[in-house]
Design a protein around this motif. Structure first.
Motif, short mmCIF file in Angstrom:
data_model
loop_
_atom_site.label_atom_id
_atom_site.label_comp_id
_atom_site.label_asym_id
_atom_site.label_seq_id
_atom_site.Cartn_x
_atom_site.Cartn_y
_atom_site.Cartn_z
N ILE A 25 0.84 -1.21 0.00
CA ILE A 25 0.00 0.00 0.00
C ILE A 25 0.87 1.25 0.00
CG2 ILE A 25 -1.58 1.35 1.43
CD1 ILE A 25 -2.90 -1.33 2.22
N LYS A 26 1.95 1.23 0.79
CA LYS A 26 2.86 2.39 0.80
C LYS A 26 3.46 2.61 -0.58
CE LYS A 26 4.37 2.80 5.57
NZ LYS A 26 5.51 2.80 6.49
N ALA A 27 3.89 1.51 -1.21
CA ALA A 27 4.48 1.62 -2.55
C ALA A 27 3.44 2.13 -3.55
CB ALA A 27 5.02 0.26 -2.99
N LEU A 28 2.22 1.65 -3.42
CA LEU A 28 1.15 2.09 -4.32
C LEU A 28 0.83 3.56 -4.09
CD1 LEU A 28 -0.90 1.24 -6.47
CD2 LEU A 28 -2.47 0.66 -4.62
N ASP A 29 0.77 3.98 -2.84
CA ASP A 29 0.54 5.40 -2.54
C ASP A 29 1.63 6.28 -3.15
OD1 ASP A 29 -1.80 4.91 -1.19
OD2 ASP A 29 -0.90 5.04 0.82
N LYS A 30 2.88 5.82 -3.03
CA LYS A 30 3.99 6.58 -3.60
C LYS A 30 3.85 6.65 -5.12
CE LYS A 30 9.01 6.70 -3.85
NZ LYS A 30 10.26 6.01 -3.54
N SER A 31 3.51 5.52 -5.71
CA SER A 31 3.34 5.47 -7.17
C SER A 31 2.20 6.39 -7.62
CB SER A 31 3.05 4.03 -7.60
OG SER A 31 2.74 3.96 -8.96
N VAL A 32 1.11 6.39 -6.88
CA VAL A 32 -0.03 7.25 -7.22
C VAL A 32 0.36 8.72 -7.09
CG1 VAL A 32 -2.33 7.98 -6.43
CG2 VAL A 32 -1.83 5.55 -6.69
N ALA A 33 1.11 9.05 -6.04
CA ALA A 33 1.55 10.44 -5.85
C ALA A 33 2.46 10.87 -7.00
CB ALA A 33 2.27 10.59 -4.51
N GLU A 34 3.37 9.99 -7.40
CA GLU A 34 4.26 10.31 -8.52
C GLU A 34 3.47 10.48 -9.81
OE1 GLU A 34 7.09 7.14 -8.52
OE2 GLU A 34 8.20 7.94 -6.80
N ALA A 35 2.51 9.58 -10.04
CA ALA A 35 1.69 9.67 -11.26
C ALA A 35 0.86 10.95 -11.26
CB ALA A 35 0.79 8.45 -11.37
N THR A 36 0.34 11.33 -10.10
CA THR A 36 -0.44 12.56 -10.00
C THR A 36 0.43 13.77 -10.31
OG1 THR A 36 -1.89 11.57 -8.34
CG2 THR A 36 -1.82 13.97 -8.43
N GLU A 37 1.63 13.78 -9.76
CA GLU A 37 2.55 14.89 -10.03
C GLU A 37 2.89 14.95 -11.52
OE1 GLU A 37 4.56 18.25 -9.34
OE2 GLU A 37 3.36 17.17 -7.86
N GLN A 38 3.13 13.80 -12.11
CA GLN A 38 3.45 13.76 -13.54
C GLN A 38 2.27 14.26 -14.38
OE1 GLN A 38 4.42 9.87 -15.03
NE2 GLN A 38 4.75 10.59 -17.10
N ARG A 39 1.05 13.85 -14.02
CA ARG A 39 -0.13 14.31 -14.75
C ARG A 39 -0.30 15.82 -14.61
NH1 ARG A 39 -2.25 9.56 -12.78
NH2 ARG A 39 -3.33 10.62 -11.10
N LYS A 40 -0.03 16.37 -13.43
CA LYS A 40 -0.13 17.82 -13.23
C LYS A 40 0.87 18.54 -14.12
CE LYS A 40 -1.94 17.92 -8.51
NZ LYS A 40 -1.66 18.30 -7.12
N GLU A 41 2.10 18.01 -14.17
CA GLU A 41 3.12 18.63 -15.03
C GLU A 41 2.72 18.54 -16.50
OE1 GLU A 41 6.71 16.57 -14.03
OE2 GLU A 41 6.84 17.49 -12.05
N GLU A 42 2.22 17.37 -16.91
CA GLU A 42 1.80 17.20 -18.29
C GLU A 42 0.62 18.11 -18.62
OE1 GLU A 42 1.02 13.02 -18.61
OE2 GLU A 42 3.14 12.50 -18.81
N ASN A 43 -0.29 18.28 -17.67
CA ASN A 43 -1.44 19.16 -17.88
C ASN A 43 -0.99 20.60 -18.05
OD1 ASN A 43 -4.13 20.00 -18.08
ND2 ASN A 43 -4.34 20.23 -15.88
N ALA A 44 -0.06 21.01 -17.20
CA ALA A 44 0.46 22.39 -17.31
C ALA A 44 1.16 22.59 -18.65
CB ALA A 44 1.43 22.67 -16.16
N ALA A 45 1.94 21.60 -19.08
CA ALA A 45 2.62 21.70 -20.37
C ALA A 45 1.60 21.74 -21.52
CB ALA A 45 3.57 20.53 -20.56
N TYR A 46 0.54 20.94 -21.40
CA TYR A 46 -0.50 20.91 -22.43
C TYR A 46 -1.21 22.27 -22.51
CZ TYR A 46 -4.90 19.80 -24.75
OH TYR A 46 -5.98 19.80 -25.59
N LYS A 47 -1.56 22.82 -21.35
CA LYS A 47 -2.23 24.12 -21.33
C LYS A 47 -1.33 25.20 -21.94
CE LYS A 47 -5.38 23.34 -17.49
NZ LYS A 47 -5.74 23.72 -16.12
N ASP A 48 -0.05 25.15 -21.62
CA ASP A 48 0.90 26.11 -22.18
C ASP A 48 0.98 25.94 -23.70
OD1 ASP A 48 2.85 28.17 -21.94
OD2 ASP A 48 4.42 26.64 -22.20
N LEU A 49 1.05 24.69 -24.14
CA LEU A 49 1.10 24.41 -25.58
C LEU A 49 -0.15 24.92 -26.29
CD1 LEU A 49 2.48 22.95 -28.00
CD2 LEU A 49 1.16 20.93 -27.36
#
Length: 110
Positions: free
Chosen positions: A58-82
């Motif tokens: 569960i800890k590993a999954l939580d960490k993975s979810v947090a990383e994926a969320t951060e990546q999606r936020k970065e990708e969303n910001a890049a998409y909006k900028d594009l």
């Protein structure tokens, strides 16, 4: 008196046999219960290990979810900028097209 002694002797022997049988039954029951306790302890230990493994998962999954969320936020910001840059480029191209129409095709000039 001899008969009385023999009857008491027989009674005592019968009682000793019954007591021995009862003792053996109780000893067997104790051994069975000790076996059950050992098996239950093994089960508890096994379940505890599984719980710890699941907690780690569960800890590993939580960490993975947090990383994926951060990546999606970065990708969303890049998409909006594009998309903002694309919109600005489209507006600039339309402006340039209109300016060219002014000189080369005045009928389409707005």
């Amino acid at each position: 008196e001899q008969a009385d002694e023999e009857s008491k002797q027989a009674y005592c022997n019968t009682e000793f046999d019954l007591a021995d049988d009862h003792k053996k039954a109780l000893t067997n029951k104790i051994a069975d219960l000790e076996t059950l306790i050992a098996e239950a302890q093994e089960s508890v230990n096994s379940v505890s290990e599984e719980i710890e493994a699941l907690k780690a998962g569960i800890k590993a999954l939580d960490k993975s979810v947090a990383e994926a969320t951060e990546q999606r936020k970065e990708e969303n910001a890049a998409y909006k900028d594009l998309m903002a840059n694309d919109s600005a480029a489209k507006e600039l191209l339309l402006f340039a097209k209109n300016r060219l129409n002014k000189y080369y095709n005045p009928k389409l000039y707005k």
